[in-house]
Design an enzyme around this catalytic site. Structure first.
Site, mmCIF file in Angstrom:
data_model
loop_
_atom_site.group_PDB
_atom_site.id
_atom_site.type_symbol
_atom_site.label_atom_id
_atom_site.label_comp_id
_atom_site.label_asym_id
_atom_site.label_seq_id
_atom_site.Cartn_x
_atom_site.Cartn_y
_atom_site.Cartn_z
ATOM 1 N N LYS A 1 0.832 -1.328 -0.051
ATOM 2 C CA LYS A 1 0.136 0.060 -0.032
ATOM 3 C C LYS A 1 1.041 1.396 0.023
ATOM 4 C CE LYS A 1 -3.965 1.705 2.762
ATOM 5 N NZ LYS A 1 -4.762 1.190 4.090
ATOM 6 N N SER B 1 -9.511 0.672 2.816
ATOM 7 C CA SER B 1 -8.574 1.778 2.106
ATOM 8 C C SER B 1 -7.474 0.815 1.259
ATOM 9 C CB SER B 1 -8.085 2.736 2.848
ATOM 10 O OG SER B 1 -7.071 2.317 3.722
ATOM 11 N N SER C 1 -9.734 -2.005 6.864
ATOM 12 C CA SER C 1 -9.230 -1.613 5.496
ATOM 13 C C SER C 1 -8.201 -2.884 5.179
ATOM 14 C CB SER C 1 -8.084 -0.305 5.723
ATOM 15 O OG SER C 1 -8.741 0.802 5.955
#
Lengths: 86, 460
Positions: free
Chosen positions: B84, B160, B184
């Site tokens: 990420k 996310s 997330s």
């Protein structure tokens, strides 16, 4: 300013929208966030949305969950430590 | 060599490592195949924001040199991975999905979690799409465009850490790192049909990670199988001098485990697919006890939200003052509001968190593992505002986190088992919750479900 700020301390979800708007504008100003006119309404909506969540949070007064250091019964500093501290 | 299984999109960590160390395929070939998949999938998935091709090729070449020389290599030798876009990657600007951070200098060092994987001889391929500052559940990022779900590219992969999930489910890499503040890792794992793990709070270092909500942020990981999850998690524990993990999860006899289900809030806010997924896993694990009521779960959800807002507002205050015009419009007003919340709300939320955590943990007197659906419904289409579930109209984006969010404040380790309810075209995960420090229990349950075909990941 001080009186206005105190008035916001009790801000809660059942307060009318204008209270949230006043709170948003005032608090932003105090924090040095200069909101544009078109920002005030959407930010106020967000503050009110979080306030609606706060409605679900009971006030809890419980020594067992305080994040502060806990010195349980009898766990006071002993005489030697106190003397050292002096 | 082009047809070797270890070069395919669905190759497992074990297959890749085995082939590389046996010299039936090189780490360089594995890396080139992955780079090709990343390039060809970009228009469809938008999973990557930065591809570190040069570094990947150099790392792979180094692995190949050592293999050829007969030297030891690490447990993830030649395994491609990506992270990420909030993990520091040496030489890359860590943007956390934001334009605001593009002016920063490239990271001087890898984040600790990245460094642990690299020390295990995994090959870093780049950074992955995310909601700006991790503030969202759908990875609809205005700056770079939305990440897309490999099982149906009109749908969100969740967020996310949506780019992480899309990259693994899309077969681009077998392992990706994400973070989980309110779900997330677990939400994208659920919507993309992946095995996911959010270890105990603090178990994996956050050094070199752009934080969002300090007291809630966890590092986590995504894979397509339970064995890959075990291998990735073991490497994240830290590599020893010989490249071996310093602590490997022990396996647990799952037949002896007492398994319970979270009811109340977790059932009331779950749609038919989520309830079917839970029933499938519960039946497989022999659950007989009635679901637990969990009466404070709604308050825990509220507490998690308030804590997240308050901590994110504090973290970004200076940017909110001076640079918010550069924020993603989707996030901007939320972050400004976050900076304005009264301390009273935050303190009250933290106290509810403390009581809730104790109540939830008390259930481990009677159960070894607890289950709950990971999302209320399957992946909605990108841009969906509302979803009707069980006759109720829910706000699609926040509701995606309703079943994960109450659990994060406890800091407990939680895995996700991918299932395929309904007509089987879209996945939905089930959370496996264990006491703090008992990740091995979760991984063992996932391995059991994986072996029996109850939990299944399908690479698209």
């Amino acid at each position: 300013m001080v009186l206005s700020l105190r008035a916001t301390v009790d801000l809660m979800p059942d307060h009318p929208t204008e209270d949230f708007r006043a709170y948003t504008v005032l608090t932003a100003k105090l924090l040095g966030i200069h909101l544009e006119e078109d920002e005030i309404e959407p930010v106020t909506e967000q503050v009110a949305r979080v306030a609606s969540l706060v409605e679900q949070l009971d006030r809890i007064d419980d020594d067992d969950i305080t994040p502060a250091p806990r010195f349980r019964a009898g766990a006071r500093p002993d005489a030697e430590a106190e003397a050292e501290a002096r | 060599m082009s047809g070797h299984p270890s070069l395919s999109a669905g190759a497992s960590i074990e297959e890749i490592r085995g082939a590389v160390t046996a010299r039936s395929v090189s780490a360089t070939e594995v890396t080139e195949a992955a780079l090709q998949r990343i390039e060809s999938s970009h228009q469809q998935l938008n999973a990557f924001t930065t591809v570190t091709a040069d570094r990947a090729r150099a790392t792979a070449a180094d692995v190949d040199r050592r293999v050829e020389a007969g030297l030891d290599v690490g447990p993830l030798a030649g395994v491609p991975f990506a992270v990420k876009d909030l993990f520091d990657l040496r030489g890359v600007v860590t943007r956390a999905g934001s334009e605001v951070l593009t002016d920063r200098s490239p990271a001087a060092n890898d984040a600790a979690a990245v460094a642990a994987l690299v020390a295990a001889d995994a090959v870093p391929l780049g950074a992955l799409t995310m909601d700006e500052f991790a503030f969202g559940f759908t990875t609809e990022n205005t700056h770079v465009g939305p990440a897309r779900n490999p099982h149906d590219t009109t749908r969100t992969p969740g967020g996310s850490s949506g780019g992480s999930a899309a990259a693994v489910a899309g077969g681009l890499v077998p392992l990706a790192l994400g973070t989980d503040t309110n779900g997330s890792v677990r939400v994208p794992a659920s919507l993309c049909g992946l095995f996911g793990l959010k270890p105990t709070y603090g178990r994996i270092s956050r050094r070199g990670v752009q934080l969002f909500s300090d007291s809630l942020d966890h590092v986590g990981l995504f894979t397509r199988s339970a064995s890959d999850l075990a291998a990735g998690y073991a490497a994240l524990q830290g590599a020893g001098p010989d490249g071996e993990p310093t602590s490997e999860p022990a396996s647990v006899d799952t037949e002896q485990l007492r398994v319970g289900c979270l009811g109340g809030w977790f059932a009331d806010n779950a749609g038919p697919d989520a309830l079917e997924a839970l029933e499938l896993v519960a039946a497989a694990l022999g659950v007989t006890a009635p679901p637990l009521k969990m009466e404070r779960a709604g308050a825990a959800h509220a507490a998690a939200s308030v804590i997240t807002y308050a901590e994110a507002g504090e973290l970004h205050l200076d940017r909110i003052r001076h640079e918010r015009h550069r924020f993603d419009p989707v996030v901007r007003h939320r972050l400004v509001a976050a900076a304005l919340l009264p301390a009273d709300w935050y303190v009250r939320a933290q106290r509810v968190r403390g009581v809730w955590a104790a109540e939830l943990e008390a259930n481990f007197d009677n159960f070894d593992v607890l289950l709950a659906p990971a999302t209320p419904f399957v992946a909605p289409e990108i841009g969906t505002e509302t979803v009707v579930v069980g006759g109720k109209t829910l706000p699609a984006r926040p509701a995606l986190g309703w079943l994960t969010q109450p659990l994060t404040p406890t800091g407990l380790p939680i895995g996700v088992a991918p299932t395929w309810p309904g007509d089987g075209t879209l996945p939905l995960g089930v959370q496996i919750i264990a006491p703090a420090g008992h990740e091995a229990r979760i991984i063992s349950v996932l391995a059991d479900l994986d072996q029996r075909g109850i939990a299944l990941s399908q690479s698209s």
